[in-house]
Design an enzyme around this catalytic site. Structure first.
Site, PDB file in Angstrom:
ATOM      1  N   ASN A   1       0.818  -1.213   0.000  1.00 15.58           N
ATOM      2  CA  ASN A   1       0.000   0.000   0.000  1.00 15.58           C
ATOM      3  C   ASN A   1       0.855   1.269   0.000  1.00 15.58           C
ATOM      4  O   ASN A   1       0.706   2.133  -0.871  1.00 15.58           O
ATOM      5  CB  ASN A   1      -0.906  -0.045   1.241  1.00 15.58           C
ATOM      6  CG  ASN A   1      -1.792   1.156   1.382  1.00 15.58           C
ATOM      7  OD1 ASN A   1      -2.302   1.686   0.395  1.00 15.58           O
ATOM      8  ND2 ASN A   1      -1.975   1.615   2.610  1.00 15.58           N
TER       9      ASN A   1
ATOM     10  N   GLU B   1       7.846  -7.782   4.654  1.00 15.13           N
ATOM     11  CA  GLU B   1       6.522  -8.192   5.146  1.00 15.13           C
ATOM     12  C   GLU B   1       6.608  -9.638   5.588  1.00 15.13           C
ATOM     13  O   GLU B   1       7.152 -10.476   4.884  1.00 15.13           O
ATOM     14  CB  GLU B   1       5.460  -8.000   4.053  1.00 15.13           C
ATOM     15  CG  GLU B   1       4.135  -8.682   4.300  1.00 15.13           C
ATOM     16  CD  GLU B   1       3.414  -8.265   5.593  1.00 15.13           C
ATOM     17  OE1 GLU B   1       3.448  -7.069   5.929  1.00 15.13           O
ATOM     18  OE2 GLU B   1       2.853  -9.151   6.251  1.00 15.13           O
TER      19      GLU B   1
ATOM     20  N   CYS C   1      -1.335   2.571  14.559  1.00 13.46           N
ATOM     21  CA  CYS C   1      -2.767   2.507  14.864  1.00 13.46           C
ATOM     22  C   CYS C   1      -2.994   2.457  16.368  1.00 13.46           C
ATOM     23  O   CYS C   1      -4.117   2.220  16.815  1.00 13.46           O
ATOM     24  CB  CYS C   1      -3.412   1.305  14.173  1.00 13.46           C
ATOM     25  SG  CYS C   1      -2.673  -0.255  14.643  1.00 13.46           S
TER      26      CYS C   1
HETATM   27  C1  SAM Z   1      -0.885  -2.271   9.919  1.00  9.26           C
HETATM   28  S1  SAM Z   1      -0.500  -3.445   8.690  1.00  9.26           S
HETATM   29  C2  SAM Z   1       0.233  -2.384   7.482  1.00  9.26           C
HETATM   30  C3  SAM Z   1       0.327  -2.948   6.096  1.00  9.26           C
HETATM   31  C4  SAM Z   1       0.638  -1.943   4.993  1.00  9.26           C
HETATM   32  N1  SAM Z   1       1.724  -1.065   5.338  1.00  9.26           N
HETATM   33  C5  SAM Z   1      -0.589  -1.150   4.588  1.00  9.26           C
HETATM   34  O1  SAM Z   1      -0.525   0.090   4.602  1.00  9.26           O
HETATM   35  O2  SAM Z   1      -1.589  -1.749   4.209  1.00  9.26           O
HETATM   36  C6  SAM Z   1       0.812  -4.282   9.435  1.00  9.26           C
HETATM   37  C7  SAM Z   1       1.493  -5.304   8.583  1.00  9.26           C
HETATM   38  O3  SAM Z   1       2.628  -5.804   9.286  1.00  9.26           O
HETATM   39  C8  SAM Z   1       2.732  -7.186   9.085  1.00  9.26           C
HETATM   40  N2  SAM Z   1       3.496  -7.691  10.227  1.00  9.26           N
HETATM   41  C9  SAM Z   1       3.055  -7.927  11.474  1.00  9.26           C
HETATM   42  N3  SAM Z   1       4.068  -8.310  12.264  1.00  9.26           N
HETATM   43  C10 SAM Z   1       5.174  -8.320  11.504  1.00  9.26           C
HETATM   44  C11 SAM Z   1       6.538  -8.622  11.772  1.00  9.26           C
HETATM   45  N4  SAM Z   1       6.952  -9.019  12.964  1.00  9.26           N
HETATM   46  N5  SAM Z   1       7.425  -8.512  10.763  1.00  9.26           N
HETATM   47  C12 SAM Z   1       7.014  -8.121   9.522  1.00  9.26           C
HETATM   48  N6  SAM Z   1       5.730  -7.815   9.205  1.00  9.26           N
HETATM   49  C13 SAM Z   1       4.828  -7.918  10.199  1.00  9.26           C
HETATM   50  C14 SAM Z   1       1.306  -7.678   8.970  1.00  9.26           C
HETATM   51  O4  SAM Z   1       1.256  -8.896   8.268  1.00  9.26           O
HETATM   52  C15 SAM Z   1       0.654  -6.514   8.233  1.00  9.26           C
HETATM   53  O5  SAM Z   1       0.722  -6.724   6.831  1.00  9.26           O
END
Ligand code: SAM
Length: 430
Positions: free
Chosen positions: A301, A317, A388
């Site tokens: 995104n 990711e 968030c």
């Molecule tokens: C709040 S979402 C943000 C996704 C993206 N930036 C967006 O704007 O749609 C958080 C993302 O972090 C990933 N995530 C969670 N823990 C993680 C970790 N320890 N290492 C890497 N990615 C992680 C989740 O799978 C998710 O896709």
């Protein structure tokens, strides 16, 4: 009390003997959504569905020495911020999907700004410029991604919907005014086709693309053949069953150039997402010739914005979907994808002596405490943190400040009206 993360007393199952009852004046709305005031002894008391300025009759349902949790029995004198909730399930069923439908839009905005300001007060004291909250999303009908639960009761009845506020009791949600119309129609189709075969407990996740096409993910016991017949009905273009089959499209085009499946993260509101991207663009400019590390990149995104002008973007990711499900994950210059845990990848990059001009992170609610030390070792000139949860942002920003990163500017964004959620995009400079 609006910003501190208290360990609130859990509401015990209601005992035969009622707890103390008293009149409570509401001072503020707290992070998480409860209203808060002080009982006649000055004890901080949390109560759901109160509004700032309300005079309420409440009954204590759980208590500790300094904190209590109460239920609202009656509104004695309503606040000027109190409004009629647009959804009948909000007060009647106490649906947990929304926390603040009974508060005016201005009251919600003021509360979100206060919650962010409270959480970030140390950063503000050290010079952070906290911008006024922006509220880009319409009050209703903004939800393009939804996750509903189902439960077959012993009586044979079925509920598909959301949990009652503060409990795991499932309430049946026939219509939800937060949903984009495409999701509303898809939910009706899912009910019609699958309801008779749904057993035990399960989940229905849905995401709507920008042309109204819908992808559905089902987990739980139900008629798999019935799932397949959803494709082509009510705008549904693809269905996936957890750990199993998938029919039709594997993803929808959420926004031009961004693909999403129903079972992966996507910002729930379009206008809210546009505001997040605008804030990230503004706070990362100019990226000309920059090496950028993007953590928690999801389906790409923010990557769409970060790649413009950058020499390289390394996007990390953990739950990288297969490329055919998310064309945004293609390794196309200047973007290079790495699948893995953010903290682990950051440590590997730092150990390899890599350097970045800019680090952007967008972690889940729990924040990114384990990645902070590694990020500092990468020595970026700027860090942009999309959060968030203001409390975990404050914690991580304090750790970065201790390591030499000054909180510079922060933009709060109300991406989810009628709820207590608030996003913040913060820049820190070395
Ligand atoms: C709040 S979402 C943000 C996704 C993206 N930036 C967006 O704007 O749609 C958080 C993302 O972090 C990933 N995530 C969670 N823990 C993680 C970790 N320890 N290492 C890497 N990615 C992680 C989740 O799978 C998710 O896709």
């Amino acid at each position: 009390v609006t910003h501190r993360r208290h360990r609130r007393p859990r509401a015990a199952p209601r005992a035969a003997a009622p707890g103390p009852r008293f009149e409570l004046t509401i001072d503020a709305l707290a992070a998480g959504g409860d209203a808060v005031g002080r009982d006649p002894d000055g004890r901080v008391t949390f109560v759901p569905r109160g509004a700032p300025g309300d005079r309420l009759l409440v009954e204590v349902v759980a208590e500790q020495r300094r904190l209590a949790r109460a239920e609202l029995l009656a509104v004695i004198a309503p606040s000027a911020e109190r409004v009629e909730p647009p959804c009948p399930l909000f007060l009647g069923e106490r649906c947990g999907g929304c926390q603040w439908q009974h508060v005016s839009a201005a009251g919600q905005a003021a509360a979100k700004q206060a919650i962010v300001a409270g959480a970030l007060r140390a950063a503000v004291a050290s010079g952070l410029r906290l911008e006024p909250l922006v509220s880009p999303a319409p009050p209703l009908g903004w939800r393009r991604r939804a996750r509903l639960h189902w439960r077959r009761h012993e009586s044979g009845g079925l509920a598909i919907g959301l949990f009652r506020q503060g409990s795991h009791e499932l309430i049946d949600v026939d219509r939800c005014p937060q949903l984009e119309p495409a999701l509303d129609a898809a939910l009706t189709a899912v009910r019609r086709r699958l309801e008779p075969s749904m057993r035990g407990e399960g989940e229905v996740q849905m995401v709507a693309g920008h042309r109204g096409e819908v992808h559905v993910a089902i987990s739980g016991r139900c008629d798999v053949g019935g799932c397949a017949t959803l494709v082509g009905v009510a705008g549904i273009v693809g269905v996936a069953v957890r750990f199993g089959d998938s029919w039709g499209a594997r993803a929808v085009e959420l926004e031009p150039g961004l693909f999403a499946r129903a079972d992966t993260f996507a910002q729930p509101s379009r206008a809210g997402n546009a505001a997040i991207i605008a804030a990230v663009e503004g706070l990362t400019a100019p990226r000309v010739g920059a090496r950028v590390l993007e953590l928690h990149a999801g389906s790409g995104n923010l990557t769409r914005a970060l790649r413009r002008g950058a020499a390289e973007v390394v996007a990390v990711e953990r739950d990288a979907p297969p490329p055919d499900a998310a064309p945004g994950h293609a390794n196309e210059a200047p973007v290079r994808w790495r699948s893995g845990d953010a903290a682990t990848v950051v440590d590997e990059l730092a150990a390899a002596g890599e350097r970045f001009d800019l680090v952007v992170l967008d972690p889940p609610r729990t924040g990114a405490a384990d990645a902070i030390a590694g990020i500092v070792r990468l020595a970026p000139a700027a860090i942009v943190y999309v959060s968030c949860d203001p409390a975990t942002l404050a914690r991580d920003a304090a750790a970065l400040a201790a390591a030499g990163y000054r909180p510079d500017r922060a933009q709060p964004i109300d991406t989810m009206p009628q709820t207590a959620h608030v996003e913040v995009v913060m820049r820190l400079l070395r």
